[in-house]
Each structure stands twice: as structure tokens, then as C-alpha cells.
Design a protein around this motif. Structure first.
Motif, PDB file in Angstrom:
ATOM      1  N   ALA A  96      -0.922 -14.105  16.443  1.00 27.49           N
ATOM      2  CA  ALA A  96       0.165 -14.776  15.738  1.00 27.49           C
ATOM      3  C   ALA A  96      -0.210 -15.240  14.340  1.00 27.49           C
ATOM      4  CB  ALA A  96       0.644 -15.971  16.562  1.00 27.49           C
ATOM      5  N   THR A  97      -1.267 -14.689  13.777  1.00 31.02           N
ATOM      6  CA  THR A  97      -1.671 -15.079  12.425  1.00 31.02           C
ATOM      7  C   THR A  97      -0.663 -14.577  11.401  1.00 31.02           C
ATOM      8  OG1 THR A  97      -3.981 -14.920  13.067  1.00 31.02           O
ATOM      9  CG2 THR A  97      -3.518 -14.957  10.719  1.00 31.02           C
TER      10      THR A  97
ATOM     11  N   ASN B  35      -2.098 -23.284   8.234  1.00 30.85           N
ATOM     12  CA  ASN B  35      -1.947 -24.634   8.771  1.00 30.85           C
ATOM     13  C   ASN B  35      -0.500 -24.912   9.167  1.00 30.85           C
ATOM     14  OD1 ASN B  35      -4.673 -25.204   8.447  1.00 30.85           O
ATOM     15  ND2 ASN B  35      -4.402 -26.112   6.420  1.00 30.85           N
ATOM     16  N   ASP B  36       0.425 -24.437   8.358  1.00 32.25           N
ATOM     17  CA  ASP B  36       1.837 -24.627   8.682  1.00 32.25           C
ATOM     18  C   ASP B  36       2.196 -23.896   9.972  1.00 32.25           C
ATOM     19  OD1 ASP B  36       4.724 -25.312   7.861  1.00 32.25           O
ATOM     20  OD2 ASP B  36       4.802 -23.134   8.066  1.00 32.25           O
ATOM     21  N   ALA B  37       1.728 -22.638  10.112  1.00 30.75           N
ATOM     22  CA  ALA B  37       2.020 -21.872  11.321  1.00 30.75           C
ATOM     23  C   ALA B  37       1.363 -22.501  12.549  1.00 30.75           C
ATOM     24  CB  ALA B  37       1.547 -20.428  11.146  1.00 30.75           C
ATOM     25  N   ALA B  38       0.131 -22.994  12.388  1.00 33.22           N
ATOM     26  CA  ALA B  38      -0.560 -23.623  13.512  1.00 33.22           C
ATOM     27  C   ALA B  38       0.158 -24.895  13.957  1.00 33.22           C
ATOM     28  CB  ALA B  38      -2.000 -23.947  13.116  1.00 33.22           C
ATOM     29  N   ALA B  39       0.611 -25.690  13.004  1.00 33.75           N
ATOM     30  CA  ALA B  39       1.351 -26.905  13.354  1.00 33.75           C
ATOM     31  C   ALA B  39       2.670 -26.568  14.031  1.00 33.75           C
ATOM     32  CB  ALA B  39       1.590 -27.733  12.095  1.00 33.75           C
ATOM     33  N   TYR B  40       3.290 -25.499  13.590  1.00 39.39           N
ATOM     34  CA  TYR B  40       4.578 -25.094  14.166  1.00 39.39           C
ATOM     35  C   TYR B  40       4.421 -24.690  15.627  1.00 39.39           C
ATOM     36  CZ  TYR B  40       9.153 -22.788  14.349  1.00 39.39           C
ATOM     37  OH  TYR B  40      10.432 -22.406  14.671  1.00 39.39           O
TER      38      TYR B  40
ATOM     39  N   GLY C 218       5.298 -28.196  27.012  1.00 37.45           N
ATOM     40  CA  GLY C 218       4.195 -28.470  27.919  1.00 37.45           C
ATOM     41  C   GLY C 218       3.293 -27.279  28.140  1.00 37.45           C
ATOM     42  N   ARG C 219       3.047 -26.501  27.104  1.00 42.56           N
ATOM     43  CA  ARG C 219       2.184 -25.319  27.230  1.00 42.56           C
ATOM     44  C   ARG C 219       0.856 -25.568  26.524  1.00 42.56           C
ATOM     45  NH1 ARG C 219       7.322 -22.551  26.550  1.00 42.56           N
ATOM     46  NH2 ARG C 219       7.964 -22.071  28.690  1.00 42.56           N
ATOM     47  N   ASN C 220      -0.028 -24.583  26.612  1.00 41.06           N
ATOM     48  CA  ASN C 220      -1.379 -24.687  26.086  1.00 41.06           C
ATOM     49  C   ASN C 220      -1.345 -24.661  24.552  1.00 41.06           C
ATOM     50  OD1 ASN C 220      -4.093 -24.330  25.338  1.00 41.06           O
ATOM     51  ND2 ASN C 220      -4.545 -23.209  27.218  1.00 41.06           N
ATOM     52  N   ALA C 221      -1.406 -25.848  23.944  1.00 45.08           N
ATOM     53  CA  ALA C 221      -1.330 -25.944  22.487  1.00 45.08           C
ATOM     54  C   ALA C 221      -2.602 -25.450  21.825  1.00 45.08           C
ATOM     55  CB  ALA C 221      -1.050 -27.382  22.072  1.00 45.08           C
ATOM     56  N   GLU C 222      -3.760 -25.664  22.465  1.00 44.14           N
ATOM     57  CA  GLU C 222      -5.023 -25.234  21.869  1.00 44.14           C
ATOM     58  C   GLU C 222      -5.087 -23.720  21.723  1.00 44.14           C
ATOM     59  OE1 GLU C 222      -4.695 -27.514  24.195  1.00 44.14           O
ATOM     60  OE2 GLU C 222      -5.294 -29.255  22.982  1.00 44.14           O
ATOM     61  N   TRP C 223      -4.667 -23.004  22.787  1.00 43.94           N
ATOM     62  CA  TRP C 223      -4.709 -21.549  22.671  1.00 43.94           C
ATOM     63  C   TRP C 223      -3.686 -21.047  21.655  1.00 43.94           C
ATOM     64  CZ3 TRP C 223      -1.520 -17.385  22.936  1.00 43.94           C
ATOM     65  CH2 TRP C 223      -2.168 -16.148  22.899  1.00 43.94           C
ATOM     66  N   GLY C 224      -2.518 -21.693  21.583  1.00 49.19           N
ATOM     67  CA  GLY C 224      -1.513 -21.289  20.609  1.00 49.19           C
ATOM     68  C   GLY C 224      -2.043 -21.393  19.190  1.00 49.19           C
ATOM     69  N   GLU C 225      -2.740 -22.495  18.903  1.00 50.53           N
ATOM     70  CA  GLU C 225      -3.334 -22.660  17.576  1.00 50.53           C
ATOM     71  C   GLU C 225      -4.436 -21.626  17.341  1.00 50.53           C
ATOM     72  OE1 GLU C 225      -5.289 -26.170  14.786  1.00 50.53           O
ATOM     73  OE2 GLU C 225      -4.414 -26.640  16.751  1.00 50.53           O
ATOM     74  N   GLN C 226      -5.172 -21.300  18.391  1.00 51.71           N
ATOM     75  CA  GLN C 226      -6.218 -20.284  18.269  1.00 51.71           C
ATOM     76  C   GLN C 226      -5.609 -18.913  17.974  1.00 51.71           C
ATOM     77  OE1 GLN C 226      -8.603 -19.795  21.796  1.00 51.71           O
ATOM     78  NE2 GLN C 226     -10.244 -18.733  20.717  1.00 51.71           N
TER      79      GLN C 226
ATOM     80  N   VAL D 207      -6.107 -14.085  18.184  1.00 48.53           N
ATOM     81  CA  VAL D 207      -6.524 -13.626  19.513  1.00 48.53           C
ATOM     82  C   VAL D 207      -5.297 -13.283  20.350  1.00 48.53           C
ATOM     83  CG1 VAL D 207      -8.664 -14.935  19.483  1.00 48.53           C
ATOM     84  CG2 VAL D 207      -6.577 -16.009  20.358  1.00 48.53           C
ATOM     85  N   SER D 208      -5.518 -12.488  21.410  1.00 43.64           N
ATOM     86  CA  SER D 208      -4.446 -12.086  22.318  1.00 43.64           C
ATOM     87  C   SER D 208      -4.874 -12.338  23.752  1.00 43.64           C
ATOM     88  CB  SER D 208      -4.098 -10.606  22.122  1.00 43.64           C
ATOM     89  OG  SER D 208      -3.595 -10.370  20.833  1.00 43.64           O
TER      90      SER D 208
END
Length: 473
Positions: free
Chosen positions: A134-135, A182-187, A196-204, A210-211
Motif C-alpha cells: 500500500a505504499t 506519513n499521511d498514508a500511514a496515518a490514514y 479494530g484491525r491490526n494498525a501496526e501491519w497496516g502502517e508496515q 509488504v503483502s
């Protein structure tokens, strides 16, 4: 008699009550057997203005129909950020819960699809599917370890003196990269916290591209379910509690009727004209049509068709990630090709126009801005060949016309043969090509004598005796 009437009345009332009870029971059973419908939307291919229009209007139609759930079946490589955000805004505002389902097996929810999956009330995947990457590559991600500053040649990262650090200049491109990432990661983190999902993996997924496959995505609580098909998904969702616009609801999807909403004519038209190749063809037809109409007033049809095509092309370019330098090169190339037909450049303008057209087509759409948006190389080659054919045909016609003898005007009549109509010494009348002309001759001419035109002075011809055909007849 009176007793019999009373007995009949009691029986009638009992039958009426039984009928009302039976009708109520039938209605209750019908209400139990036939739950609210489930609306199925299919998002396939790049997330574009056309798909955003289709999904947004599909969600609104589902709300109007009183649907219990919307299943958004998705298989996408990503797409435009603006279209993605339009879909997400509509999902967040929808009174109907949305279950985004990555299917069928082999499908993916990459880039923009990952954000849409995170925004949905329910995230589900079919076996052998994946999501992530998602980069925001549109802005040109800096290399790993880039701090956004330019280093001097030969200086290693992490081993710089204080003086060297002071001499470094900020890199605007690196700063813009960090802002976008940073904007995409915050979004995506905000969407993950909402659902209520895995926010850490989403930011990663945003920062490192990553996939994840379906099974691992479920283990990491990135998605909620893994379902073989839509029927299996509805079976697993039956009785599940969801919070929709602050209100907790229980899904009743067991045996629900699934209604698939297909794209209508508006969505199909938008999908056609926003295709990069079609948009460029529409622009060329529009420009050529208007030029033909201005060159030959009165044909009407080329001007009408050209105007419509040009407006459609401009609308498409307004929606697409267009590089305006490429668009300017294309317009310049078309202008050169058209000018070749009116100016005697013998190919110089035309060849320059073809070159500008090719370079403009290559850089018109940046494929990194959104997956699936670029002009195929085969299309660019075909366009260049067609334009070159037009140029060479124009040059060939011009050269052929240049070698052709004059067939009209004053120049055409010079050298024509005629016959004197009377005797005269200086001026008189003669017949030239079936017409009677006033003529002036430096030598006397006799009636019937052959003559040849040597010049033109207004409506008077200068002539001389034609020695090849002899004297008077």
C-alpha cells in the motif's frame, strides 16, 4: 331456533379468529423466511473514476432498497487516490454495513484495495488471495535510509563530520516523499483503529510495501473471515453483531437473497472514456474534426462530432493523472501535422509533429501514479505510424501538385494558340480557346492567321504570329 342461531354465530366468530391467527402466522413466517436482501457489487481492475462512481451509487441504491448488507467483491491492483477516498468516504457514511470480500481465489487487494478493505465493516478474503503493498509510489519513494537530504559524493551515511552535516542541503523530493508516506500511514492507521484491525501491519504495508496471504492476514487480525464464496461468507456472517453509525446491529444473512448490481450505462461510458488510449483518440478526433470544419465551413458534421469528442476527452483528462507536459507535446505535434498541410515545409513540420506526438504519448500518463494507467507501447507505435502516414501522404500530394502544369489563371493562357478574326496592324480581335479576346500584336496580322499568346494585360492579350502554323488561311 334462537339457540341454533347463537351456536352458528359462535362458530362464525371462532372461524374468523382462526383465520386472523392463520394470516398473522403466515405473515410472520414469510417475514422470517424472506430476510432483507444482500446487494453484491464487483470491483474489478484499477480503482478509477468509473469504479468509484459505480461503487458509490451502488451503496446508495442498496440503502434505498433497505439491504441488510453490501458485499463488495474486489480484485484490484490499486488505482487513483482520489477515487479510493471517494469509495472509503461512502463506506464510512453508509447506513448499510459493507463486507469487502477479496475474491475469487487468485485475486488481490493491493495498494488502494488495502485501504478499502481496512475501511469496511467486515474484511474477508477467499483462499489463495493476498493484500498489501500500500505504499504511495506516485511520489517516488526515496531509497531505504534516505533522510531527505543530499550527501556529497563519496560520503557514507552515518559517518559525516559536523562540518559536512552543516553543508548538506535539504532534498525537496525526499521531504515530499516523507509527507506523503506519513499521511498514508496515518490514514490507514485511523481506519484500522475505527474497525479494530491490526494498525501496526497496516502502517508496515504503507511504509515497507509488504503483502500478506489470506491465512496469515486472518491470524494477524488484518481481516475477519476467510470464505470460499459469497454463500459461505453470508453463512459465516449470520448473527454477527456490527456497529453501523454508532448503532449495534445483528446481521440476518442466512438464506438472504443476493442481488448483484451491474454497472449501468453511465458507469460503462465513464469507464470507456477514462481509458487512457480512448481519451487520447477522442482528443485527436476532436481536434481534427474542428480543423476540418474551420477549413471547409458548411459540412457541420465534422464540427459537431469534433466538439463532442474534444469535450469528452477534456473531461477524461480532468479525471485522469495527466502529465501536462506530455499533453502540451501532443497538442504541439498535432499542430505541426496540421500545419504541414498548409505550409510548404516538405515534411519538416510533419516529422517534428510525429516526434512530439510520440514523446507526448509516452509521458502523458505516469504508470506509477496509479496501476493500470498508461498507454500501451503498441498503441503509441500505431499512433506514430498513422500520423507518419498522414504526413508522408500530405508531402506526396504537395510534390505531385508542384510538378503538375498550370490549368487555370493568367499563367495557364500564356502560350495558347488562337486565330485572328480580322486584318489589323497593332490591335484587333482574335479567338483563343473558343473565346473572343481583344489582342495587341507587335506585327501585323491577317484575318485567319494563327497566333500565340505571349502575355496578359488585364483583359487584353499580347500576341505574336505563330510561325509553326504558317500565315493566313
Amino acid at each position: 331456533m334462537r339457540t341454533s342461531f347463537t351456536t352458528l354465530w359462535k362458530v362464525w366468530n371462532a372461524l374468523g379468529m382462526l383465520g386472523v391467527a392463520a394470516l398473522s402466522g403466515a405473515l410472520l413466517a414469510a417475514d422470517t423466511v424472506a430476510p432483507q436482501p444482500v446487494v453484491l457489487l464487483k470491483l474489478e481492475g484499477a480503482v478509477s473514476p468509473a469504479t468509484a462512481d459505480y461503487v458509490v451509487r451502488g451503496l446508495r441504491r442498496a440503502a434505498d432498497r433497505g439491504a441488510v448488507l453490501v458485499v463488495l467483491q474486489m480484485d484490484t491492483p490499486g488505482g487513483l487516490d482520489t477515487s479510493m477516498r471517494s469509495i472509503i468516504k461512502e463506506i464510512l457514511a453508509s447506513p448499510v454495513p459493507v463486507a469487502t470480500y477479496v475474491a475469487p481465489s487468485g485475486a488481490r487487494a493491493a495498494s488502494a484495495g488495502t485501504y478499502i478493505l481496512y475501511a469496511s465493516h467486515v474484511a474477508a478474503m477467499a483462499p489463495a488471495t493476498n493484500l498489501g503493498a500500500a505504499t504511495p509510489v506516485a511520489i517516488g519513494i526515496a531509497p531505504e535510509g534516505d533522510s531527505g537530504k543530499k550527501r556529497k559524493p563519496g560520503t557514507k551515511a552515518g559517518k559525516k563530520s559536523g562540518k559536512e552535516e552543516a553543508d548538506d542541503e535539504p532534498d525537496p523530493k525526499g521531504a515530499m516523499t516523507r509527507k506523503q508516506v506519513n499521511d498514508a500511514a496515518a490514514y490507514i492507521r485511523s481506519l484500522a483503529q475505527l474497525r479494530g484491525r491490526n494498525a501496526e501491519w497496516g502502517e508496515q504495508a504503507v511504509r515497507e510495501a509488504v503483502s500478506l496471504p489470506a491465512e496469515e492476514a486472518k491470524k494477524r487480525k488484518v481481516v475477519d473471515l476467510i470464505a470460499a464464496d459469497v454463500s459461505d461468507l453470508l453463512k459465516q456472517l449470520h448473527g454477527r453483531k456490527l456497529t453501523v453509525q454508532g448503532v449495534e446491529r445483528t446481521l440476518e444473512t442466512q438464506g438472504a437473497e443476493v442481488t448483484a448490481l451491474e454497472p449501468d450505462w453511465r458507469s460503462r461510458l465513464l469507464a470507456v472514456i477514462t481509458d487512457p488510449s480512448i481519451a487520447l483518440i477522442l482528443m485527436m478526433i476532436g481536434i481534427y474534426g474542428l480543423i476540418f470544419e474551420f477549413s471547409n465551413p458548411g459540412f457541420v458534421l465534422p464540427g459537431v462530432a469534433g466538439g463532442i469528442c474534444l469535450l469528452l476527452a477534456l473531461y477524461a483528462f480532468q479525471l485522469l493523472p495527466v502529465n501536462y507536459a506530455g499533453l502540451a507535446l501532443i497538442l504541439l505535434g498535432l499542430a505541426f501535422i496540421v500545419a504541414e498541410a498548409f505550409l510548404p515545409s516538405f515534411g519538416s513540420l510533419g516529422i517534428g509533429g510525429v516526434v512530439a506526438l510520440v514523446f507526448g504519448s509516452v509521458i502523458l500518463f505516469d504508470p506509477e501514479v496509479a496501476a493500470g494507467y498508461s498507454l500501451p507501447l503498441s498503441f503509441v507505435v500505431t499512433l506514430a505510424a498513422a500520423s507518419a502516414t498522414v504526413v508522408f501522404f500530405t508531402v506526396w500530394v504537395a510534390l505531385k501538385a508542384r510538378r503538375r502544369p498550370v490549368v487555370s489563371g493568367h499563367e495557364e493562357i500564356i502560350g495558347a494558340s488562337g486565330t485572328a478574326l480580322s486584318d489589323f496592324e497593332r490591335d484587333g480581335w482574335a479567338q483563343v480557346r473558343g473565346e473572343t479576346w481583344r489582342v495587341v500584336s507587335a506585327a501585323p496580322l491577317a484575318s485567319g492567321q494563327k497566333l500565340r499568346v505571349s502575355g496578359v494585360d488585364g483583359l487584353t492579350l499580347r500576341v505574336e504570329p505563330d510561325d509553326k502554323h504558317g500565315g493566313a488561311s
